[in-house]
Design an enzyme around this catalytic site. Structure first.
Site, mmCIF file in Angstrom:
data_model
loop_
_atom_site.group_PDB
_atom_site.id
_atom_site.type_symbol
_atom_site.label_atom_id
_atom_site.label_comp_id
_atom_site.label_asym_id
_atom_site.label_seq_id
_atom_site.Cartn_x
_atom_site.Cartn_y
_atom_site.Cartn_z
ATOM 1 N N ASP A 79 0.862 -1.196 0.000
ATOM 2 C CA ASP A 79 0.000 0.000 0.000
ATOM 3 C C ASP A 79 0.895 1.242 0.000
ATOM 4 O O ASP A 79 1.780 1.387 0.842
ATOM 5 C CB ASP A 79 -0.893 -0.015 1.247
ATOM 6 C CG ASP A 79 -1.965 1.071 1.196
ATOM 7 O OD1 ASP A 79 -3.146 0.719 1.372
ATOM 8 O OD2 ASP A 79 -1.634 2.253 0.993
ATOM 9 N N GLU A 92 -2.858 0.036 -4.114
ATOM 10 C CA GLU A 92 -2.844 -1.092 -3.181
ATOM 11 C C GLU A 92 -3.078 -2.410 -3.917
ATOM 12 O O GLU A 92 -3.931 -2.493 -4.787
ATOM 13 C CB GLU A 92 -3.990 -0.812 -2.207
ATOM 14 C CG GLU A 92 -4.254 -1.766 -1.163
ATOM 15 C CD GLU A 92 -5.551 -1.391 -0.426
ATOM 16 O OE1 GLU A 92 -5.990 -2.208 0.369
ATOM 17 O OE2 GLU A 92 -6.134 -0.319 -0.662
HETATM 18 P P1 TTP Z 1 -5.245 5.062 1.081
HETATM 19 O O1 TTP Z 1 -4.242 4.006 0.788
HETATM 20 O O2 TTP Z 1 -6.368 4.723 1.984
HETATM 21 O O3 TTP Z 1 -4.526 6.331 1.688
HETATM 22 P P2 TTP Z 1 -3.135 6.978 1.333
HETATM 23 O O4 TTP Z 1 -2.366 6.157 0.359
HETATM 24 O O5 TTP Z 1 -3.357 8.385 0.911
HETATM 25 O O6 TTP Z 1 -2.401 7.008 2.722
HETATM 26 P P3 TTP Z 1 -1.828 5.774 3.565
HETATM 27 O O7 TTP Z 1 -2.060 4.534 2.779
HETATM 28 O O8 TTP Z 1 -0.363 6.079 3.746
HETATM 29 O O9 TTP Z 1 -2.570 5.796 4.850
HETATM 30 O O10 TTP Z 1 -5.875 5.576 -0.261
HETATM 31 C C1 TTP Z 1 -5.142 5.687 -1.452
HETATM 32 C C2 TTP Z 1 -5.582 6.905 -2.250
HETATM 33 O O11 TTP Z 1 -6.969 6.834 -2.503
HETATM 34 C C3 TTP Z 1 -5.365 8.203 -1.518
HETATM 35 O O12 TTP Z 1 -4.071 8.738 -1.737
HETATM 36 C C4 TTP Z 1 -6.458 9.073 -2.058
HETATM 37 C C5 TTP Z 1 -7.567 8.125 -2.421
HETATM 38 N N1 TTP Z 1 -8.633 8.174 -1.417
HETATM 39 C C6 TTP Z 1 -9.717 9.019 -1.640
HETATM 40 O O13 TTP Z 1 -9.807 9.673 -2.672
HETATM 41 N N2 TTP Z 1 -10.694 9.087 -0.677
HETATM 42 C C7 TTP Z 1 -10.631 8.387 0.512
HETATM 43 O O14 TTP Z 1 -11.533 8.503 1.354
HETATM 44 C C8 TTP Z 1 -9.512 7.513 0.715
HETATM 45 C C9 TTP Z 1 -9.404 6.720 1.983
HETATM 46 C C10 TTP Z 1 -8.546 7.446 -0.258
HETATM 47 MG MG MG Z 2 -2.143 4.088 0.644
#
Ligand code: TTP
Ligand code: MG
Length: 393
Positions: free
Chosen positions: A9, A105
């Site tokens: 991820d 991911e």
């Molecule tokens: P995540 O993997 O949940 O978040 P992240 O990569 O930004 O942070 P981390 O994994 O380090 O905690 O989500 C991946 C991408 O998906 C994120 O960069 C932006 C998008 N996203 C949204 O647009 N809305 C949301 O509510 C979430 C959770 C993610």
């Molecule tokens: Mg992420």
């Protein structure tokens, strides 16, 4: 045999890509999302911004309130999609068993490729290194014997994380975690569980599975199992169909185009049937000829439309044969491939009332009728009229 699953991820994905592409944003609180005017929400926030309590799904209004000095940027989906493609390409080097869950991911089942790459931990480190070197981004890696624990592991050590969970780690590392950390536990389920005084994964692991199923349905039982470290879900790669082809080697070389055409007729029928049964259509038709001296020639043509229709594909292959086969040359093998494939429901049809569309529609109806009969009575029961003619000759 115990499986080995890796979950990767990306860290603060959208924000990290923006920071990579603009040095001025590095080390700063970057927030990617909609606008306050349009009542937008935060897509993601850099780890610097998270310190101010800004997180995904929060209103932009609230984000500005908590972090007025933040750098606010719009979502650039096209850019993130392109980066995602590059990440997924890196994963593919280690195993074809890659299940992308979202842009940033994926699960990798490396059970079969561990040995080749010197163990799962090596694969995990190599993936992290390659992502850093090629894309200047950081990823968190989790390794375990099932999907649930692998995902949990990648989250335990974020950002730039690396975490392995074995059955021995359950009690010390997994059971103390709050149930909110479990995959699929929504806030409603969380409330229900908390009402039962279940706050940690360890407490959930103590509850009778039948009781969980009675209270929360099948998903309840599944959660109870996961809390015990049991998760049999497979990594399910979306297999990309690149082409569908058939070829045949003759017991004796063939030297007549008429006979070659007859064989291609059969092979084309087979290929188109396979395409239709997988709900695919293709655009490029390739003819392959291996001559008696083992020289191989391939010739392709790309149509202006996607199709899985027998008449259309056969017309193309027949023409290729006429153009590229010199009568009398002894042929050892002949084959047809349809490539440039797309799923039926991804193809936007141009609707037109022209005559050739009606003709095509007629052909497709014939395909559909034959497919139905084939499905009901077996592939050999239905034979196209022309094939019958030949067989009687
Ligand atoms: P995540 O993997 O949940 O978040 P992240 O990569 O930004 O942070 P981390 O994994 O380090 O905690 O989500 C991946 C991408 O998906 C994120 O960069 C932006 C998008 N996203 C949204 O647009 N809305 C949301 O509510 C979430 C959770 C993610
Ligand atoms: Mg992420």
């Amino acid at each position: 045999m115990e499986r080995v699953i890796i979950h990767v991820d990306m860290d603060a994905f959208y924000a990290a890509v923006e920071q990579r592409d603009n040095p001025l944003y590095r080390g700063q609180p970057v927030i990617v999302g909609g606008t306050v005017e349009q009542r937008g929400v935060v897509s993601t926030a850099s780890y610097e911004a998270r310190k101010y309590g800004v997180h995904s799904a929060m209103s932009m209004y609230e984000a500005h309130r908590r972090c007025p000095q933040g750098i606010y940027l719009p979502v650039d989906m096209e850019k993130y999609r392109a980066v995602s493609q590059e990440i997924m390409t890196i994963f593919q080097q280690y195993t074809p068993e890659v299940e992308a869950i979202s842009l940033d991911e994926a699960f990798l089942d490396v059970t079969g490729s561990c040995k080749l790459f010197g163990g799962a931990e090596n694969i995990g480190h190599q993936i992290k290194n390659e992502i850093k070197k090629k894309l200047q981004l950081t990823a968190s890696v989790g390794i375990a014997y099932n999907k649930f624990l692998a995902k949990l592991a990648s989250d335990l050590d974020k950002p730039d994380g690396f975490c392995v969970l074995t059955p021995n780690d359950l009690a010390a590392k997994v059971w103390p975690l709050p149930i909110g950390k479990m995959m699929g536990v929504g806030s409603k389920t969380e409330e229900q569980l908390k009402a039962m005084h279940i706050k940690t994964i360890g407490q959930l692991a103590q509850v009778d599975l039948a009781l969980l199923e009675r209270l929360l349905g099948k998903a309840g039982r599944q959660m109870g199992e996961m809390a015990r470290g049991i998760d049999l879900r497979e990594v399910e790669p979306v297999r990309e169909h690149k082409s569908v082809g058939r070829e045949t080697t003759f017991p004796k070389d063939i030297q007549q185009s008429q006979l070659l055409e007859t064989v291609l007729f059969e092979l084309t029928d087979d290929v188109c049937y396979t395409l239709r049964s997988q709900k695919l259509k293709g655009k490029t038709v390739t003819l392959k000829i291996k001559y008696a001296d083992f020289k191989v020639v391939t010739r392709a043509v790309t149509m202006d439309k996607y199709t899985a229709n027998f008449e259309m594909v056969f017309a193309q292959i027949k023409q290729l044969l006429q153009q590229h086969y010199r009568e009398g040359m002894p042929v050892r093998l002949i084959g047809i491939t349809v490539s440039h494939l797309k799923a039926e429901d991804e193809i936007v049809e141009q609707t037109s009332l022209f005559e050739d569309n009606k003709q095509e529609e007629k052909h497709q109806k014939l395909d559909a009728v034959l497919d139905k009969l084939n499905a009901k009575y077996g592939k050999e029961s239905v034979i196209r009229a022309r094939k019958l003619e030949w067989e009687q000759e």
